[in-house]
Scaffold this motif. Structure first.
Motif, short mmCIF file in Angstrom:
data_model
loop_
_atom_site.label_atom_id
_atom_site.label_comp_id
_atom_site.label_asym_id
_atom_site.label_seq_id
_atom_site.Cartn_x
_atom_site.Cartn_y
_atom_site.Cartn_z
N PRO A 21 0.80 -1.18 0.10
CA PRO A 21 0.10 -0.02 0.03
C PRO A 21 0.71 1.20 -0.03
O PRO A 21 0.39 2.34 -0.15
N PHE A 22 2.14 1.11 0.33
CA PHE A 22 2.99 2.19 0.46
C PHE A 22 3.98 2.43 -0.58
O PHE A 22 4.93 3.22 -0.69
N LEU A 23 3.95 1.56 -1.75
CA LEU A 23 4.69 1.51 -3.05
C LEU A 23 3.69 1.69 -4.12
O LEU A 23 2.73 1.57 -4.21
N ASP A 24 4.41 2.52 -5.10
CA ASP A 24 3.66 2.79 -6.41
C ASP A 24 3.54 1.21 -7.32
O ASP A 24 4.13 0.51 -6.91
N SER A 25 2.86 1.50 -8.42
CA SER A 25 2.48 0.26 -8.97
C SER A 25 3.72 -0.28 -9.83
O SER A 25 3.86 -1.44 -9.89
N TYR A 26 4.54 0.73 -9.88
CA TYR A 26 6.10 0.30 -10.53
C TYR A 26 6.86 -0.66 -9.90
O TYR A 26 7.10 -1.99 -10.28
N TRP A 27 6.81 -0.02 -8.69
CA TRP A 27 7.61 -1.06 -7.64
C TRP A 27 6.95 -2.34 -7.28
O TRP A 27 7.72 -3.40 -6.94
N ARG A 28 5.56 -2.17 -7.10
CA ARG A 28 4.79 -3.37 -6.80
C ARG A 28 5.11 -4.56 -8.06
O ARG A 28 5.15 -5.66 -7.55
N ARG A 107 11.35 4.62 1.92
CA ARG A 107 10.20 5.54 2.12
C ARG A 107 8.77 4.66 2.40
O ARG A 107 8.07 5.07 3.38
N ALA A 108 8.65 3.52 1.80
CA ALA A 108 7.66 2.64 2.23
C ALA A 108 7.51 2.01 3.61
O ALA A 108 6.53 2.14 4.44
N VAL A 109 8.76 1.92 4.27
CA VAL A 109 8.85 1.51 5.50
C VAL A 109 8.44 2.64 6.47
O VAL A 109 7.71 2.35 7.59
N ASN A 110 8.87 3.71 6.10
CA ASN A 110 8.88 4.85 7.06
C ASN A 110 7.00 5.28 6.94
O ASN A 110 6.42 5.61 8.13
N ASP A 111 6.59 5.29 5.88
CA ASP A 111 5.13 5.31 5.60
C ASP A 111 4.26 4.48 6.59
O ASP A 111 3.23 4.37 7.20
N TRP A 112 4.70 3.09 6.35
CA TRP A 112 4.20 2.00 7.00
C TRP A 112 4.47 2.10 8.47
O TRP A 112 3.36 2.19 9.32
N ALA A 126 9.41 6.76 16.67
CA ALA A 126 10.19 5.83 15.71
C ALA A 126 11.60 6.42 15.08
O ALA A 126 11.73 7.65 14.94
N SER A 127 12.38 5.57 14.47
CA SER A 127 13.55 5.90 13.71
C SER A 127 12.98 5.74 12.25
O SER A 127 12.44 4.66 11.98
N MET A 128 13.28 6.78 11.57
CA MET A 128 13.20 6.71 10.11
C MET A 128 14.59 6.03 9.61
O MET A 128 15.65 5.95 10.05
N VAL A 129 14.32 5.20 8.50
CA VAL A 129 15.30 4.80 7.74
C VAL A 129 15.51 5.40 6.38
O VAL A 129 14.50 5.82 5.88
N VAL A 130 16.82 5.41 6.02
CA VAL A 130 17.01 6.15 4.54
C VAL A 130 18.14 5.29 3.86
O VAL A 130 18.87 4.54 4.42
N SER A 131 18.16 5.81 2.58
CA SER A 131 19.37 4.94 1.74
C SER A 131 20.62 5.54 2.15
O SER A 131 20.76 6.64 2.26
#
Length: 348
Positions: A21-28, A107-112, A126-131
């Motif tokens: 739900p937190f990823l766009d259609s391309y990444w799904r 980004r998806a993990v953070n939105d989740w 929470a801790s945010m994760v980044v690349s």
């Protein structure tokens, strides 16, 4: 435990599909077509059968780490649980060498985390994760989530890429963290393709497990010696799940050699010990401490324990009774600082 702040509690999505739900259609489609799964790093760091992987109550619950907020409430928060708990999700550690995918995943993990956890229980932070592969994208993510006061930390794996975090490559990321008053959390484990020792890969899980404390010392030395805190005087760094009993020997050598070769690092204006106790804190788990009480007391005398340590259960992991023995040796005021006071002043 009602006045406790737990600075390291783990959670993880049950599957990669949980993040759809937190990823766009391309990444799904990308994930489905390639049959990608969640990062293997958690399984390698804490194999389900290893005694370090889960406390008895976590094993009894059947799901560790918790994958939903109700499970976390039952296992950690309720029944005289901590007043606050900081969630650390390491799912994105070592996920891929594709920076575009890593950006989408973090980004998806953070939105989740924001939707499924922080919005559901006001005791959570929470801790945010980044690349770590794309510093520009990491800065954008910090700027996106920085205004949300429920995110208190930027989580980075101690086993990163080919350079330490004091390197100028990461300076924009550290600047962004300081700009938003976010702690930078250096957390154990990370990319399994990164050697955990200066002489190559470990040959057993036991060696690999112990190596986190060695790797993090390199980052501590790098952040201080490469002048990060001269440039970013308000930056704060938490050393999570990497131990702390190595600190006296590191500081003895660090201060000694700085006095001898200070001309190489003119931006280091004060002793390394001064920088460390001003800018760093460490979590109480794992506490690699001597079994003998007299030896334990000697180790603690060499450290500024009440001000340097912050309580962490590291739930669901089980590192033995070192942290509880540590707390038992402290007087009431020092114990209060470790259990909540230090975290209150360190995190925004």
């Amino acid at each position: 435990m009602s006045d406790v702040i737990d600075t390291d509690v783990h959670c993880a999505p049950a599957s990669i599909e949980t993040l759809f739900p937190f990823l766009d259609s391309y990444w799904r489609a990308y994930i489905s077509d390639a049959n990608l799964k969640l990062s293997p790093s958690f399984g390698n760091a804490y194999p389900p059968g290893a005694p370090t992987s889960a406390k008895p109550e976590a094993r009894a619950a059947g799901t560790f780490p918790p994958d939903n907020v109700d499970g976390l409430r039952k296992q950690v928060l309720d029944n005289d649980g901590p007043r606050r708990a900081i969630l650390n999700c390491t799912t994105s550690f070592d996920i891929s060498y594709n920076p575009y995918y890593e950006n989408a995943l973090t980004r998806a993990v953070n939105d989740w985390l924001r939707t499924e956890w922080l919005d559901q229980d006001d005791r959570l932070r929470a801790s945010m994760v980044v690349s770590t592969m794309d510093v520009e994208a990491a800065v954008a993510e910090i700027d996106r989530l920085g205004p949300d006061q429920r995110f208190v930390q930027v989580l980075l794996p101690v086993r990163g890429q080919d350079v330490r975090y004091g390197n100028k490559r990461f300076r924009p990321l550290l600047k962004a963290a300081e700009r938003h008053d976010l702690v930078v959390g250096l957390h154990a484990w990370g990319r399994i393709s990164s050697s955990p020792t200066p002489t190559g890969f470990a040959h057993s899980y036991f060696e690999d497990y112990l190596s986190n404390s060695q790797v993090v010392q390199g980052h501590v030395a790098s952040l201080i010696a490469e002048g990060v805190f001269s440039e970013l005087p308000e930056l704060k760094v938490c050393l999570s799940e990497c131990g702390f009993s190595w600190l006296p020997s590191l500081l003895w050598r660090f201060d000694k050699e700085w006095r001898a070769v200070w001309r190489e690092v003119p931006w280091v204006k004060e002793s390394p010990e001064t920088y460390l106790y001003r800018h760093f804190r460490a979590t109480t788990e794992p506490a690699h401490l001597p079994g003998d009480d007299d030896e334990l007391a000697q180790v603690l005398e060499m450290m500024r324990v009440p001000e340097f340590l912050m309580y962490a259960s590291d739930y669901p992991h089980d590192h033995g009774d070192g942290a509880s023995r540590l707390l038992e040796t402290l007087d009431e005021e020092a114990r209060r600082k470790v259990l909540s006071g230090n975290a209150t002043s360190f995190y925004r």
